[in-house]
Design a protein around this motif. Structure first.
Motif, PDB file in Angstrom:
ATOM      1  N   ALA A  28     -30.164 -78.193 -30.829  1.00  0.00           N
ATOM      2  CA  ALA A  28     -29.324 -79.312 -31.272  1.00  0.00           C
ATOM      3  C   ALA A  28     -27.931 -78.803 -31.631  1.00  0.00           C
ATOM      4  N   GLU A  29     -26.936 -79.671 -31.514  1.00  0.00           N
ATOM      5  CA  GLU A  29     -25.594 -79.337 -31.985  1.00  0.00           C
ATOM      6  C   GLU A  29     -25.555 -79.588 -33.484  1.00  0.00           C
ATOM      7  N   THR A  30     -25.041 -78.628 -34.243  1.00  0.00           N
ATOM      8  CA  THR A  30     -25.055 -78.740 -35.701  1.00  0.00           C
ATOM      9  C   THR A  30     -23.872 -78.004 -36.309  1.00  0.00           C
ATOM     10  N   HIS A  31     -23.455 -78.442 -37.466  1.00  0.00           N
ATOM     11  CA  HIS A  31     -22.454 -77.723 -38.257  1.00  0.00           C
ATOM     12  C   HIS A  31     -23.139 -76.722 -39.178  1.00  0.00           C
ATOM     13  N   GLY A  32     -24.460 -76.793 -39.269  1.00  0.00           N
ATOM     14  CA  GLY A  32     -25.189 -75.964 -40.216  1.00  0.00           C
ATOM     15  C   GLY A  32     -24.885 -76.411 -41.630  1.00  0.00           C
ATOM     16  N   ARG A  33     -25.715 -76.041 -42.556  1.00  0.00           N
ATOM     17  CA  ARG A  33     -25.456 -76.375 -43.955  1.00  0.00           C
ATOM     18  C   ARG A  33     -25.964 -75.251 -44.841  1.00  0.00           C
ATOM     19  N   VAL A  34     -25.353 -75.149 -46.003  1.00  0.00           N
ATOM     20  CA  VAL A  34     -25.742 -74.150 -46.996  1.00  0.00           C
ATOM     21  C   VAL A  34     -26.026 -74.881 -48.298  1.00  0.00           C
ATOM     22  N   ALA A  35     -27.205 -74.675 -48.822  1.00  0.00           N
ATOM     23  CA  ALA A  35     -27.564 -75.294 -50.100  1.00  0.00           C
ATOM     24  C   ALA A  35     -26.992 -74.460 -51.243  1.00  0.00           C
ATOM     25  N   ASP A  36     -26.774 -75.101 -52.350  1.00  0.00           N
ATOM     26  CA  ASP A  36     -26.273 -74.426 -53.548  1.00  0.00           C
ATOM     27  C   ASP A  36     -27.173 -73.244 -53.900  1.00  0.00           C
ATOM     28  N   ARG A  37     -26.576 -72.095 -54.136  1.00  0.00           N
ATOM     29  CA  ARG A  37     -27.260 -70.851 -54.501  1.00  0.00           C
ATOM     30  C   ARG A  37     -28.136 -70.272 -53.398  1.00  0.00           C
ATOM     31  N   SER A  38     -27.907 -70.701 -52.163  1.00  0.00           N
ATOM     32  CA  SER A  38     -28.679 -70.201 -51.038  1.00  0.00           C
ATOM     33  C   SER A  38     -27.908 -69.108 -50.314  1.00  0.00           C
ATOM     34  N   GLU A  39     -28.614 -68.262 -49.624  1.00  0.00           N
ATOM     35  CA  GLU A  39     -27.996 -67.230 -48.785  1.00  0.00           C
ATOM     36  C   GLU A  39     -28.343 -67.468 -47.327  1.00  0.00           C
ATOM     37  N   GLN A  40     -28.678 -68.738 -46.995  1.00  0.00           N
ATOM     38  CA  GLN A  40     -29.046 -69.098 -45.634  1.00  0.00           C
ATOM     39  C   GLN A  40     -28.204 -70.253 -45.128  1.00  0.00           C
ATOM     40  N   VAL A  41     -27.828 -70.167 -43.845  1.00  0.00           N
ATOM     41  CA  VAL A  41     -27.236 -71.300 -43.142  1.00  0.00           C
ATOM     42  C   VAL A  41     -28.365 -71.875 -42.303  1.00  0.00           C
ATOM     43  N   VAL A  42     -28.661 -73.162 -42.486  1.00  0.00           N
ATOM     44  CA  VAL A  42     -29.765 -73.784 -41.758  1.00  0.00           C
ATOM     45  C   VAL A  42     -29.272 -74.914 -40.876  1.00  0.00           C
ATOM     46  N   CYS A  43     -30.016 -75.176 -39.819  1.00  0.00           N
ATOM     47  CA  CYS A  43     -29.714 -76.269 -38.892  1.00  0.00           C
ATOM     48  C   CYS A  43     -29.930 -77.599 -39.602  1.00  0.00           C
ATOM     49  N   THR A  44     -29.040 -78.552 -39.355  1.00  0.00           N
ATOM     50  CA  THR A  44     -29.173 -79.870 -39.973  1.00  0.00           C
ATOM     51  C   THR A  44     -30.229 -80.724 -39.279  1.00  0.00           C
ATOM     52  N   SER A  45     -30.682 -80.312 -38.096  1.00  0.00           N
ATOM     53  CA  SER A  45     -31.719 -81.077 -37.385  1.00  0.00           C
ATOM     54  C   SER A  45     -33.125 -80.574 -37.667  1.00  0.00           C
ATOM     55  N   CYS A  46     -33.338 -79.256 -37.494  1.00  0.00           N
ATOM     56  CA  CYS A  46     -34.702 -78.721 -37.600  1.00  0.00           C
ATOM     57  C   CYS A  46     -34.937 -77.858 -38.834  1.00  0.00           C
ATOM     58  N   GLU A  47     -33.870 -77.595 -39.611  1.00  0.00           N
ATOM     59  CA  GLU A  47     -33.955 -76.748 -40.807  1.00  0.00           C
ATOM     60  C   GLU A  47     -34.221 -75.277 -40.476  1.00  0.00           C
ATOM     61  N   GLY A  48     -34.118 -74.889 -39.198  1.00  0.00           N
ATOM     62  CA  GLY A  48     -34.286 -73.492 -38.819  1.00  0.00           C
ATOM     63  C   GLY A  48     -33.159 -72.643 -39.398  1.00  0.00           C
ATOM     64  N   VAL A  49     -33.471 -71.415 -39.801  1.00  0.00           N
ATOM     65  CA  VAL A  49     -32.473 -70.527 -40.384  1.00  0.00           C
ATOM     66  C   VAL A  49     -31.602 -69.965 -39.267  1.00  0.00           C
ATOM     67  N   MET A  50     -30.296 -70.269 -39.325  1.00  0.00           N
ATOM     68  CA  MET A  50     -29.351 -69.819 -38.309  1.00  0.00           C
ATOM     69  C   MET A  50     -28.678 -68.509 -38.703  1.00  0.00           C
ATOM     70  N   LEU A  51     -28.510 -68.299 -39.987  1.00  0.00           N
ATOM     71  CA  LEU A  51     -27.856 -67.102 -40.500  1.00  0.00           C
ATOM     72  C   LEU A  51     -28.371 -66.858 -41.905  1.00  0.00           C
ATOM     73  N   GLU A  52     -28.729 -65.628 -42.189  1.00  0.00           N
ATOM     74  CA  GLU A  52     -29.197 -65.283 -43.527  1.00  0.00           C
ATOM     75  C   GLU A  52     -28.485 -64.018 -43.981  1.00  0.00           C
ATOM     76  N   ILE A  53     -27.935 -64.070 -45.167  1.00  0.00           N
ATOM     77  CA  ILE A  53     -27.195 -62.942 -45.715  1.00  0.00           C
ATOM     78  C   ILE A  53     -27.801 -62.580 -47.057  1.00  0.00           C
ATOM     79  N   ASN A  54     -28.148 -61.345 -47.212  1.00  0.00           N
ATOM     80  CA  ASN A  54     -28.643 -60.845 -48.489  1.00  0.00           C
ATOM     81  C   ASN A  54     -27.431 -60.316 -49.242  1.00  0.00           C
ATOM     82  N   SER A  55     -26.985 -61.024 -50.254  1.00  0.00           N
ATOM     83  CA  SER A  55     -25.758 -60.652 -50.967  1.00  0.00           C
ATOM     84  C   SER A  55     -25.835 -59.243 -51.544  1.00  0.00           C
TER      85      SER A  55
END
Length: 71
Positions: A28-55
């Motif tokens: 799906a085409e997505t802008h991705g989203r980041v939840a407050d205090r999260s280190e993951q960018v997830v797809c807005t359609s399927c919630e799949g993790v697109m990018l994860e960063i361990n701070s």
């Protein structure tokens, strides 16, 4: 030009990518989203993790700057 500063805690999540990208999980085409205090960018359609960063891996070496889209 002036802008109102909004506390990030007022939002549950924010858009990550300026333009839409293709999700590797659901295609799906997505802008991705980041939840407050999260280190993951997830797809807005399927919630799949697109990018994860361990701070902890980047402490004291990485700076991320977010600029308003209309700047």
């Amino acid at each position: 030009m002036t802008a109102e500063v909004i506390n990030i805690k007022d939002f549950q999540s924010v858009r990550f990518f300026k333009t839409e990208v293709i999700c590797g999980w659901c295609s799906a085409e997505t802008h991705g989203r980041v939840a407050d205090r999260s280190e993951q960018v997830v797809c807005t359609s399927c919630e799949g993790v697109m990018l994860e960063i361990n701070s902890g891996d980047y402490e004291n070496v990485t700076t991320i700057i977010f600029s308003p889209e209309n700047d």
